[in-house]
Scaffold this active site. Structure first.
Site, PDB file in Angstrom:
ATOM      1  N   ILE A  34       0.825  -1.213   0.000  1.00 13.61           N
ATOM      2  CA  ILE A  34       0.000   0.000   0.000  1.00 13.61           C
ATOM      3  C   ILE A  34       0.867   1.276   0.000  1.00 13.61           C
ATOM      4  CG2 ILE A  34      -0.296   0.400   2.501  1.00 13.61           C
ATOM      5  CD1 ILE A  34      -3.357   0.494   1.935  1.00 13.61           C
ATOM      6  N   HIS A 102       6.980 -12.154   5.346  1.00 13.76           N
ATOM      7  CA  HIS A 102       6.735 -11.816   3.938  1.00 13.76           C
ATOM      8  C   HIS A 102       8.025 -11.376   3.278  1.00 13.76           C
ATOM      9  CE1 HIS A 102       6.393  -8.170   6.341  1.00 13.76           C
ATOM     10  NE2 HIS A 102       6.852  -7.503   5.286  1.00 13.76           N
ATOM     11  N   PHE A 103       8.043 -11.477   1.956  1.00 17.08           N
ATOM     12  CA  PHE A 103       9.142 -10.947   1.146  1.00 17.08           C
ATOM     13  C   PHE A 103       8.600  -9.781   0.323  1.00 17.08           C
ATOM     14  CE2 PHE A 103      10.796 -15.087   2.131  1.00 17.08           C
ATOM     15  CZ  PHE A 103      12.175 -14.942   2.111  1.00 17.08           C
ATOM     16  N   HIS A 104       9.459  -8.790   0.120  1.00 19.36           N
ATOM     17  CA  HIS A 104       9.134  -7.668  -0.752  1.00 19.36           C
ATOM     18  C   HIS A 104       9.724  -7.935  -2.135  1.00 19.36           C
ATOM     19  CE1 HIS A 104       8.202  -4.662   2.533  1.00 19.36           C
ATOM     20  NE2 HIS A 104       8.856  -5.570   3.220  1.00 19.36           N
TER      21      HIS A 104
HETATM   22  P1  5GP Z   1       7.890  -4.786   6.679  1.00 21.03           P
HETATM   23  O1  5GP Z   1       8.343  -3.469   7.235  1.00 21.03           O
HETATM   24  O2  5GP Z   1       7.173  -5.561   7.757  1.00 21.03           O
HETATM   25  O3  5GP Z   1       8.958  -5.567   5.995  1.00 21.03           O
HETATM   26  O4  5GP Z   1       6.867  -4.458   5.532  1.00 21.03           O
HETATM   27  C1  5GP Z   1       5.512  -4.231   5.730  1.00 21.03           C
HETATM   28  C2  5GP Z   1       4.994  -3.603   4.472  1.00 21.03           C
HETATM   29  O5  5GP Z   1       3.602  -3.627   4.540  1.00 21.03           O
HETATM   30  C3  5GP Z   1       5.413  -2.125   4.274  1.00 21.03           C
HETATM   31  O6  5GP Z   1       6.132  -2.004   3.075  1.00 21.03           O
HETATM   32  C4  5GP Z   1       4.089  -1.371   4.256  1.00 21.03           C
HETATM   33  O7  5GP Z   1       4.065  -0.354   3.294  1.00 21.03           O
HETATM   34  C5  5GP Z   1       3.074  -2.461   3.938  1.00 21.03           C
HETATM   35  N1  5GP Z   1       1.765  -2.277   4.510  1.00 21.03           N
HETATM   36  C6  5GP Z   1       1.443  -1.800   5.745  1.00 21.03           C
HETATM   37  N2  5GP Z   1       0.115  -1.805   5.930  1.00 21.03           N
HETATM   38  C7  5GP Z   1      -0.428  -2.312   4.794  1.00 21.03           C
HETATM   39  C8  5GP Z   1      -1.774  -2.557   4.375  1.00 21.03           C
HETATM   40  O8  5GP Z   1      -2.742  -2.325   5.090  1.00 21.03           O
HETATM   41  N3  5GP Z   1      -1.936  -3.074   3.139  1.00 21.03           N
HETATM   42  C9  5GP Z   1      -0.883  -3.356   2.305  1.00 21.03           C
HETATM   43  N4  5GP Z   1      -1.164  -3.847   1.111  1.00 21.03           N
HETATM   44  N5  5GP Z   1       0.385  -3.117   2.655  1.00 21.03           N
HETATM   45  C10 5GP Z   1       0.620  -2.616   3.890  1.00 21.03           C
END
Ligand code: 5GP
Length: 140
Positions: A34, A102-104
């Site tokens: 998002i 998760h992976f980006h």
């Molecule tokens: P992390 O920091 O845990 O590796 O990545 C979490 C990711 O989730 C971030 O890149 C953030 O932008 C995304 N994210 C956070 N909230 C939401 C949401 O409600 N929906 C989606 N699709 N992505 C989200």
């Protein structure tokens, strides 16, 4: 850290909140971030109740990374990128913000800056358009 079943990705997996979904199988869900760092930034999310990389069986992790490997080139193609950055954060200190493994997949275009991690919310209409473009390539 104990797994929190009410984290945002668990809610997306249960269909309680919407997401721009790209791919789903028995073990994995893929949807657009998002707050995309670039166009096509997608998240490959396990259906296991795992906080991070160290909270999952190797066999389940293998299934997750296989989806990353399968989808990344297609997402790259769909958005016309030149390369793909794969990212995965473990723990708050390392930048993790959602504690569900998760992976980006971050497609990279030469000369186009990569925005900060979890920075700015994208317009829903823009995400919908990107998702449509990617789904078309995934369908083949
Ligand atoms: P992390 O920091 O845990 O590796 O990545 C979490 C990711 O989730 C971030 O890149 C953030 O932008 C995304 N994210 C956070 N909230 C939401 C949401 O409600 N929906 C989606 N699709 N992505 C989200």
């Amino acid at each position: 850290m104990a797994y929190d079943p009410n984290n945002i990705f668990a809610k997306i997996l249960r269909g309680e909140i919407p997401a721009h979904k790209l791919y789903e199988d028995e073990d994995t869900l893929v949807f657009l971030d998002i707050m995309p760092r670039t166009e096509g930034h997608a998240l490959v999310v396990t259906k296991e109740k795992a906080c991070d990389l160290f909270d999952i069986e190797p066999e389940a992790l293998a299934k997750l990374i296989a989806v990353v490997q399968k989808l990344a080139p297609k997402i790259k193609e769909a958005v016309g990128a030149d390369g793909v950055l794969i990212q995965q954060f473990n723990g708050e200190a390392a930048g993790q913000t959602v504690f569900h493994l998760h992976f980006h997949i971050v497609p990279i275009r030469r000369g186009v800056p990569v925005k900060p991690h979890a920075g700015q919310m994208e317009d829903q209409a823009v995400l919908a358009k990107t998702a449509e473009k990617i789904r078309k390539v995934l369908k083949g």
